[in-house]
Design a protein around this motif. Structure first.
Motif, mmCIF file in Angstrom:
data_model
loop_
_atom_site.group_PDB
_atom_site.id
_atom_site.type_symbol
_atom_site.label_atom_id
_atom_site.label_comp_id
_atom_site.label_asym_id
_atom_site.label_seq_id
_atom_site.Cartn_x
_atom_site.Cartn_y
_atom_site.Cartn_z
ATOM 1 N N HIS A 329 42.112 44.010 42.423
ATOM 2 C CA HIS A 329 42.367 43.283 41.178
ATOM 3 C C HIS A 329 41.099 43.302 40.341
ATOM 4 O O HIS A 329 40.076 42.718 40.725
ATOM 5 C CB HIS A 329 42.764 41.836 41.483
ATOM 6 C CG HIS A 329 43.111 41.052 40.259
ATOM 7 N ND1 HIS A 329 43.131 39.670 40.240
ATOM 8 C CD2 HIS A 329 43.459 41.440 39.000
ATOM 9 C CE1 HIS A 329 43.473 39.257 39.033
ATOM 10 N NE2 HIS A 329 43.669 40.318 38.264
ATOM 11 N N TRP A 330 41.163 43.967 39.181
ATOM 12 C CA TRP A 330 40.041 43.991 38.254
ATOM 13 C C TRP A 330 40.210 42.813 37.297
ATOM 14 O O TRP A 330 41.059 42.847 36.414
ATOM 15 C CB TRP A 330 39.998 45.300 37.481
ATOM 16 C CG TRP A 330 39.657 46.465 38.349
ATOM 17 C CD1 TRP A 330 40.507 47.374 38.871
ATOM 18 C CD2 TRP A 330 38.353 46.825 38.807
ATOM 19 N NE1 TRP A 330 39.822 48.291 39.633
ATOM 20 C CE2 TRP A 330 38.500 47.979 39.603
ATOM 21 C CE3 TRP A 330 37.073 46.280 38.614
ATOM 22 C CZ2 TRP A 330 37.416 48.605 40.215
ATOM 23 C CZ3 TRP A 330 36.005 46.911 39.224
ATOM 24 C CH2 TRP A 330 36.168 48.051 40.011
ATOM 25 N N ASN A 331 39.427 41.789 37.528
ATOM 26 C CA ASN A 331 39.582 40.566 36.737
ATOM 27 C C ASN A 331 38.209 40.070 36.263
ATOM 28 O O ASN A 331 37.570 39.265 36.899
ATOM 29 C CB ASN A 331 40.259 39.475 37.575
ATOM 30 C CG ASN A 331 40.533 38.220 36.765
ATOM 31 O OD1 ASN A 331 40.741 38.284 35.558
ATOM 32 N ND2 ASN A 331 40.522 37.076 37.424
ATOM 33 N N PRO A 332 37.766 40.601 35.094
ATOM 34 C CA PRO A 332 38.458 41.563 34.229
ATOM 35 C C PRO A 332 38.063 42.995 34.553
ATOM 36 O O PRO A 332 37.075 43.245 35.240
ATOM 37 C CB PRO A 332 37.960 41.172 32.844
ATOM 38 C CG PRO A 332 36.567 40.692 33.095
ATOM 39 C CD PRO A 332 36.570 40.019 34.452
ATOM 40 N N ALA A 333 38.860 43.924 34.007
ATOM 41 C CA ALA A 333 38.499 45.336 34.083
ATOM 42 C C ALA A 333 37.549 45.702 32.953
ATOM 43 O O ALA A 333 36.566 46.416 33.155
ATOM 44 C CB ALA A 333 39.764 46.207 34.012
#
Length: 383
Positions: A329-333
């Motif tokens: 999960h890119w949080n954020p990307a």
């Protein structure tokens, strides 16, 4: 003074490593504090697939010194989705709207000329200074992308080409970007792009011992000058110069920034399985604006990289059978939405670098070179 350093770099992504490499080449001492080496350059557990920054382009003059380029991503390899539910690899939009296509290609080439000059300028000037110095780039940096599309009458090209490209690589809609960010993102339409393997060992060669795995919780001015850096595990570190090379959300917390671009999150899944048609017929699939699915990419090892706005995609829509190997999960990307333009030198001896203003590997690397040049120049000027 215990644990004092001329320069402390916070963050071991591409910008922080670029700054460290350039200081090391000039024999200027520093300490790099980072939670991991590589930052958002991240691979699968076996090192075969990029789960973060996915491609490089042929004009990444600095970054390409430290990558082994792989498969070229060509237009004929890409299946593009349309909001009407169809997918095609054919350039039907160019055939149906040749004047729009020619107009957009001309505009993109004009932007690239300015952007290449901008990158050269950023070796000595900050990104903010270089953008303000170029009237065209300054205008495009603040212009909403939909206004650019309407002004130049390229609506059909935007729908057929730009929207899927932005959806699949930037994980957002062209309607939420500025023209500058849009055009930087779609430059690979006219610049060869490649998958790659990053050689972090090559980039960090010579300063491995200057890297400390830790996280920074606070930065403050020291009473006698310079800065105090509070770390989570090893206590307080002092420095004359501090370079903050962390993602924008972390930089905002450490520096109490007034504002950064809005964040974009995404999920990347690495799967094994059999894709259904039409997705099985293409190497890469880019989905239309607004779809929860963002992109699908066949990998040379037989696996499939699947990018989604959802943490629970309907894999059965795309695969006849599948198993999830990894999920990240890119949080954020990215921080892409908005026109915030942040300065590099936040205070005397305190620098902000990375992808806060321009989001790609090469631009971020150049910010690291610029900060190193500023530090070296200031050190040379001191009596």
């Amino acid at each position: 003074m215990a644990d004092w350093h001329a320069t402390v770099i916070i963050g071991g992504g591409i910008a922080g490593l670029a700054c460290a490499r350039n200081l090391n080449e000039k024999r200027s001492s520093f300490l790099l504090i980072t939670e991991d080496v590589g930052g958002r350059i991240r691979t699968s557990a076996d090192g075969a697939v990029n789960l973060g920054a996915y491609y490089v382009t042929s004009d990444y003059r600095h970054v390409n010194q430290f990558v082994d380029r792989g498969r070229r991503i060509k237009r004929r390899h890409i299946l593009r989705g349309d909001p009407d539910g169809t997918f095609t690899r054919r350039d039907l939009a160019l055939l149906r709207h040749p004047l729009q296509g020619a107009r957009f290609v001309r505009l993109l080439h004009e932007f690239r000329r300015h952007y290449e000059a901008f990158k050269q300028e950023c070796l000595l000037a900050s990104q903010a200074e270089a953008i303000r110095a170029d009237p065209l780039l300054h205008k495009l940096y603040h212009e909403p992308a939909p206004d650019f599309i309407q002004r130049n009458r390229i609506k059909d090209i935007a729908r057929a080409y730009l929207a899927p490209a932005v959806q699949g690589t930037a994980f957002t809609s062209i309607n939420r970007l500025t023209t500058f960010t849009l055009l930087v993102g779609v430059l690979p339409l006219i610049t060869p792009m490649y998958e790659y393997q990053f050689r972090l060992d090559r980039l960090t060669a010579g300063f491995e011992d200057a890297i400390r795995l830790d996280s920074v919780t606070a930065i403050s001015r020291a009473a006698g000058g310079g800065y105090s850096i509070q770390t989570r595990s090893t206590g307080v570190v002092s420095a004359a110069n501090v370079v903050v090379a962390t993602p924008p959300d972390v930089s905002t917390r450490l520096l109490d920034l007034d504002g950064v671009k809005r964040p974009i999150g995404a999920h990347t899944f690495l799967l094994r399985g059999n894709l259904r048609r039409p997705w099985a017929r293409a190497t890469f699939t880019l989905f239309p604006d607004g779809d929860q699915t963002l992109a699908i990419a066949h990998q040379t090892d037989g696996s499939t990289l699947f990018c989604s706005a959802s943490d629970d995609p309907d894999f059965g829509r795309y695969f006849s059978n599948w198993s999830v190997v990894e999920h990240h999960h890119w949080n954020p990307a990215f921080h892409l939405e908005g026109n915030a333009l942040l300065e590099c030198e936040q205070a005397p001896g305190l620098y902000l670098i990375g992808d806060h203003n321009v989001c790609n590997l090469e631009a971020a690397y150049i910010t690291g070179i610029h900060a190193a040049n500023k530090i070296l120049t200031h050190d040379a000027e001191r009596p």
